[in-house]
Design a protein around this motif. Structure first.
Motif, PDB file in Angstrom:
ATOM      1  N   SER A   1      -5.220   2.924   1.859  1.00  0.00           N
ATOM      2  CA  SER A   1      -5.882   1.607   2.766  1.00  0.00           C
ATOM      3  C   SER A   1      -7.345   1.594   2.590  1.00  0.00           C
ATOM      4  N   VAL A   2      -8.066   2.416   2.669  1.00  0.00           N
ATOM      5  CA  VAL A   2      -9.495   2.640   2.239  1.00  0.00           C
ATOM      6  C   VAL A   2      -9.791   1.829   0.891  1.00  0.00           C
ATOM      7  N   ALA A   3      -9.102   2.334  -0.002  1.00  0.00           N
ATOM      8  CA  ALA A   3      -9.198   1.898  -1.470  1.00  0.00           C
ATOM      9  C   ALA A   3      -8.860   0.467  -1.581  1.00  0.00           C
TER      10      ALA A   3
ATOM     11  N   SER B   1       0.612  -1.350  -0.034  1.00  0.00           N
ATOM     12  CA  SER B   1       0.035   0.012  -0.122  1.00  0.00           C
ATOM     13  C   SER B   1       0.780   1.187  -0.102  1.00  0.00           C
ATOM     14  N   ILE B   2       1.965   1.003   0.756  1.00  0.00           N
ATOM     15  CA  ILE B   2       2.813   2.433   0.611  1.00  0.00           C
ATOM     16  C   ILE B   2       3.303   2.763  -0.619  1.00  0.00           C
TER      17      ILE B   2
ATOM     18  N   GLY C   1     -14.263  -6.069  -3.414  1.00  0.00           N
ATOM     19  CA  GLY C   1     -14.826  -6.223  -4.760  1.00  0.00           C
ATOM     20  C   GLY C   1     -14.316  -7.174  -5.625  1.00  0.00           C
ATOM     21  N   GLY C   2     -13.142  -7.995  -5.046  1.00  0.00           N
ATOM     22  CA  GLY C   2     -12.615  -9.042  -5.757  1.00  0.00           C
ATOM     23  C   GLY C   2     -11.461  -8.687  -6.826  1.00  0.00           C
ATOM     24  N   TYR C   3     -11.127  -7.644  -6.607  1.00  0.00           N
ATOM     25  CA  TYR C   3     -10.135  -6.996  -7.725  1.00  0.00           C
ATOM     26  C   TYR C   3      -8.643  -7.196  -7.247  1.00  0.00           C
ATOM     27  N   ILE C   4      -8.326  -7.445  -5.946  1.00  0.00           N
ATOM     28  CA  ILE C   4      -7.133  -7.734  -5.511  1.00  0.00           C
ATOM     29  C   ILE C   4      -7.130  -8.497  -4.417  1.00  0.00           C
ATOM     30  N   SER C   5      -5.896  -9.262  -3.957  1.00  0.00           N
ATOM     31  CA  SER C   5      -5.754  -9.826  -2.658  1.00  0.00           C
ATOM     32  C   SER C   5      -4.637  -9.289  -1.887  1.00  0.00           C
ATOM     33  N   MET C   6      -4.571  -9.396  -0.732  1.00  0.00           N
ATOM     34  CA  MET C   6      -3.474  -9.131   0.149  1.00  0.00           C
ATOM     35  C   MET C   6      -3.158 -10.091   0.959  1.00  0.00           C
ATOM     36  N   SER C   7      -1.936 -10.116   0.929  1.00  0.00           N
ATOM     37  CA  SER C   7      -1.236 -11.361   1.994  1.00  0.00           C
ATOM     38  C   SER C   7      -1.220 -10.765   3.323  1.00  0.00           C
ATOM     39  N   LYS C   8      -0.875 -11.543   4.280  1.00  0.00           N
ATOM     40  CA  LYS C   8      -0.545 -11.170   5.512  1.00  0.00           C
ATOM     41  C   LYS C   8       0.244 -10.172   6.043  1.00  0.00           C
ATOM     42  N   GLU C   9       1.358 -10.328   4.926  1.00  0.00           N
ATOM     43  CA  GLU C   9       2.495  -9.242   5.077  1.00  0.00           C
ATOM     44  C   GLU C   9       2.079  -7.734   4.462  1.00  0.00           C
TER      45      GLU C   9
ATOM     46  N   GLY D   1       0.726   9.542  -5.069  1.00  0.00           N
ATOM     47  CA  GLY D   1       0.883  11.000  -4.232  1.00  0.00           C
ATOM     48  C   GLY D   1      -0.300  11.170  -3.443  1.00  0.00           C
ATOM     49  N   PHE D   2      -1.165   9.886  -2.830  1.00  0.00           N
ATOM     50  CA  PHE D   2      -1.898   9.939  -1.846  1.00  0.00           C
ATOM     51  C   PHE D   2      -1.450   9.448  -0.584  1.00  0.00           C
TER      52      PHE D   2
END
Length: 123
Positions: free
Chosen positions: A41-43, A26-27, A50-58, A34-35
Motif C-alpha cells: 500500500s505504501v509503495a 494491491s493484494i 510519482g506518476g507511474y501508476i493510477s488506481m481506480s476507486k475500486e 510475497g510482501f
C-alpha cells in the motif's frame, strides 16, 4: 529519473500480473512478491504520487506511460537474462532468481551484448 530497485520490482509485477489477470489489485502484487499488504500500500501510494501508476476507486492498478516504460524494460531484461542463464545450463528457477538480481544494475551496453549472446544461444 532513476527509481529504486524495489519500485522497478513493483512495476514489473504489475505488468506481469496484467498479462494474466483482467485487473490488478494491491493484494495481487502483495501475493506475487510475497510482501505484506501494508508495505505494498505504501509503495502503491509512492508510485501513484510519482506518476507511474493510477488506481481506480475500486482499487484497480493501471500502469501509466512512465511506469509502463520502466516495467517493460525490466521485464525484457528479466526474460532475456533468464533465457541466457538457462541456455548456459543454470536450472530455470535459479536462472530466474539470478536474472532478478542482475536486471536492475546492468548498463544498457552490457545488456545489449548479453541480449545478442542470448539470441545466438537460443536459436
Amino acid at each position: 529519473m532513476k527509481i529504486q530497485q524495489s519500485a522497478e520490482d513493483y512495476l514489473e509485477s504489475i505488468l506481469m500480473l496484467s498479462k494474466t489477470n483482467p485487473v490488478v489489485r494491491s493484494i495481487d502484487v502483495a501475493n506475487d512478491l510475497g510482501f505484506s499488504k501494508p508495505s505494498v500500500s505504501v509503495a502503491m501510494k509512492n508510485l501513484r504520487e510519482g506518476g507511474y501508476i493510477s488506481m481506480s476507486k475500486e482499487g484497480y492498478i493501471t500502469l501509466l506511460e512512465p511506469g509502463l516504460q520502466i516495467a517493460e524494460k525490466i521485464y525484457e531484461r528479466h526474460t532475456t537474462l533468464t533465457k541466457l542463464f538457462s541456455a548456459l545450463g543454470v536450472p530455470e528457477k535459479l536462472a530466474a532468481e539470478d536474472a532478478c538480481r542482475v536486471e536492475h544494475d546492468l548498463s544498457p551496453e552490457s545488456f545489449a551484448a548479453l541480449k545478442s549472446l542470448a539470441e545466438m544461444l537460443t536459436q
